[in-house]
Enzyme design. Structure first.
Site, PDB file in Angstrom:
ATOM      1  N   GLY A  68       0.772  -1.237   0.000  1.00 21.81           N
ATOM      2  CA  GLY A  68       0.000   0.000   0.000  1.00 21.81           C
ATOM      3  C   GLY A  68       0.800   1.282   0.000  1.00 21.81           C
ATOM      4  O   GLY A  68       0.240   2.374   0.124  1.00 21.81           O
ATOM      5  N   TRP A  70       2.330   2.816  -2.460  1.00 21.29           N
ATOM      6  CA  TRP A  70       1.997   3.702  -3.582  1.00 21.29           C
ATOM      7  C   TRP A  70       0.661   4.389  -3.333  1.00 21.29           C
ATOM      8  O   TRP A  70       0.503   5.576  -3.624  1.00 21.29           O
ATOM      9  CB  TRP A  70       1.995   2.919  -4.903  1.00 21.29           C
ATOM     10  CG  TRP A  70       3.375   2.760  -5.479  1.00 21.29           C
ATOM     11  CD1 TRP A  70       4.550   2.773  -4.795  1.00 21.29           C
ATOM     12  CD2 TRP A  70       3.719   2.593  -6.855  1.00 21.29           C
ATOM     13  NE1 TRP A  70       5.609   2.610  -5.656  1.00 21.29           N
ATOM     14  CE2 TRP A  70       5.127   2.492  -6.913  1.00 21.29           C
ATOM     15  CE3 TRP A  70       2.973   2.490  -8.023  1.00 21.29           C
ATOM     16  CZ2 TRP A  70       5.810   2.311  -8.128  1.00 21.29           C
ATOM     17  CZ3 TRP A  70       3.644   2.304  -9.223  1.00 21.29           C
ATOM     18  CH2 TRP A  70       5.054   2.220  -9.281  1.00 21.29           C
ATOM     19  N   ASP A 108      -4.918  -5.811  -5.748  1.00 21.87           N
ATOM     20  CA  ASP A 108      -3.786  -6.727  -5.608  1.00 21.87           C
ATOM     21  C   ASP A 108      -4.315  -8.134  -5.309  1.00 21.87           C
ATOM     22  O   ASP A 108      -5.419  -8.301  -4.780  1.00 21.87           O
ATOM     23  CB  ASP A 108      -2.851  -6.288  -4.476  1.00 21.87           C
ATOM     24  CG  ASP A 108      -1.449  -6.882  -4.630  1.00 21.87           C
ATOM     25  OD1 ASP A 108      -0.525  -6.119  -4.983  1.00 21.87           O
ATOM     26  OD2 ASP A 108      -1.272  -8.099  -4.423  1.00 21.87           O
ATOM     27  N   ASP A 129      -6.716 -11.333  -8.663  1.00 25.00           N
ATOM     28  CA  ASP A 129      -5.671 -11.413  -9.679  1.00 25.00           C
ATOM     29  C   ASP A 129      -6.097 -10.634 -10.909  1.00 25.00           C
ATOM     30  O   ASP A 129      -7.090 -10.981 -11.564  1.00 25.00           O
ATOM     31  CB  ASP A 129      -5.414 -12.886 -10.030  1.00 25.00           C
ATOM     32  CG  ASP A 129      -4.180 -13.073 -10.903  1.00 25.00           C
ATOM     33  OD1 ASP A 129      -3.769 -12.116 -11.584  1.00 25.00           O
ATOM     34  OD2 ASP A 129      -3.627 -14.195 -10.917  1.00 25.00           O
ATOM     35  N   ASP A 162       2.691  -1.393 -10.063  1.00 23.47           N
ATOM     36  CA  ASP A 162       3.928  -1.940  -9.499  1.00 23.47           C
ATOM     37  C   ASP A 162       3.849  -3.475  -9.540  1.00 23.47           C
ATOM     38  O   ASP A 162       4.552  -4.155  -8.798  1.00 23.47           O
ATOM     39  CB  ASP A 162       4.112  -1.442  -8.055  1.00 23.47           C
ATOM     40  CG  ASP A 162       5.551  -1.556  -7.567  1.00 23.47           C
ATOM     41  OD1 ASP A 162       6.462  -1.575  -8.420  1.00 23.47           O
ATOM     42  OD2 ASP A 162       5.761  -1.637  -6.349  1.00 23.47           O
ATOM     43  N   LYS A 217       5.849  -0.789 -13.909  1.00 20.44           N
ATOM     44  CA  LYS A 217       7.158  -1.379 -13.623  1.00 20.44           C
ATOM     45  C   LYS A 217       7.446  -2.489 -14.631  1.00 20.44           C
ATOM     46  O   LYS A 217       6.625  -3.366 -14.856  1.00 20.44           O
ATOM     47  CB  LYS A 217       7.196  -1.971 -12.211  1.00 20.44           C
ATOM     48  CG  LYS A 217       8.531  -2.670 -11.911  1.00 20.44           C
ATOM     49  CD  LYS A 217       8.768  -2.891 -10.438  1.00 20.44           C
ATOM     50  CE  LYS A 217       7.911  -4.005  -9.870  1.00 20.44           C
ATOM     51  NZ  LYS A 217       8.184  -4.222  -8.442  1.00 20.44           N
TER      52      LYS A 217
END
EC number: 2.1.1.166
Length: 214
Positions: free
Chosen positions: A60, A62, A85, A101, A126, A166
């Site tokens: 958490g 970000w 997430d 997911d 991320d 990312k």
């Protein structure tokens, strides 16, 4: 024995890491907070009143940064943050969290239902898949995750919106960059100072959706 030594070295480096210490001092859940801060500052992204989706959000940090950047002069969060997430995330005020997911259609549908017809100002990701050490397989997994984030952003961003993802240098990276350039007017690579030198992680920033009609 070598593995044990490596683990001890990693733990020592982690404890001595200045960004780990700063994260603890400032109350961030992970050192990754400083990576996002630098990218937002460099790219001059995010302000109060905007709508943001945080993919791969746990633990958490970000979302914590996003909350801070979206506060008005009175300290009240203006705008909306939706985080997602696979792993559970401790609740954060002003953040709507979905556990699931992102690669599964039903989870993606749940996220799309929350977003609705509203256009997003920013999508940050991320996300990183579990890596096997087999280069070709790992490259395919990384590329898949990046492409999912890219596809979601393409469908939901405002024309002037932005995506931060990312990725990792290596096999498949050039294809990911090419895919970004097919979607965005401006694409840059960022390696924040908080990103460990030995890590191949690189953040791609795409800004300004290209018109679907070229």
């Amino acid at each position: 024995m070598a593995k044990k030594k490596f683990s001890k070295n990693w733990i020592h480096q982690h404890i001595q890491d200045p960004y780990v210490k700063m994260a603890q001092q400032k109350g961030y859940r992970a050192r990754a907070a400083f990576k996002l801060m630098e990218i937002l500052d460099t790219e001059k992204l995010l302000r109060p009143g905007q709508f943001v989706v945080d993919l791969g959000a746990t633990p958490g940090s970000w979302s914590q940064v996003l909350r801070e950047r979206m506060k008005d002069a009175d300290g009240k969060v203006q705008g909306r943050i939706v985080a997602l997430d696979m792993l559970p995330m401790e609740a954060l005020p002003d953040v709507t969290f979905i556990q699931g997911d992102f690669r599964e259609d039903e989870v993606l549908a749940q996220l799309q239902q929350i977003v609705g017809d509203q256009r997003l100002d920013l999508v940050v990701s991320d996300m990183a898949p579990n890596l096997s050490g087999v280069e070709a397989a790992d490259a395919a997994r990384i590329q898949h995750v990046c492409e999912l984030a890219l596809e979601f952003a393409q469908q939901h961003l405002k024309p002037e919106g932005a995506l931060i993802v990312k990725s990792f240098h290596g096999s498949g990276f050039s294809q990911i960059v090419k895919a970004f350039k097919g979607v965005f007017e401006r694409v840059v690579e960022r390696k924040p100072k908080a990103s460990r030198h030995q890590s191949s992680e690189t953040f791609l920033v795409g800004r300004g959706l290209k018109s679907s009609i070229e």
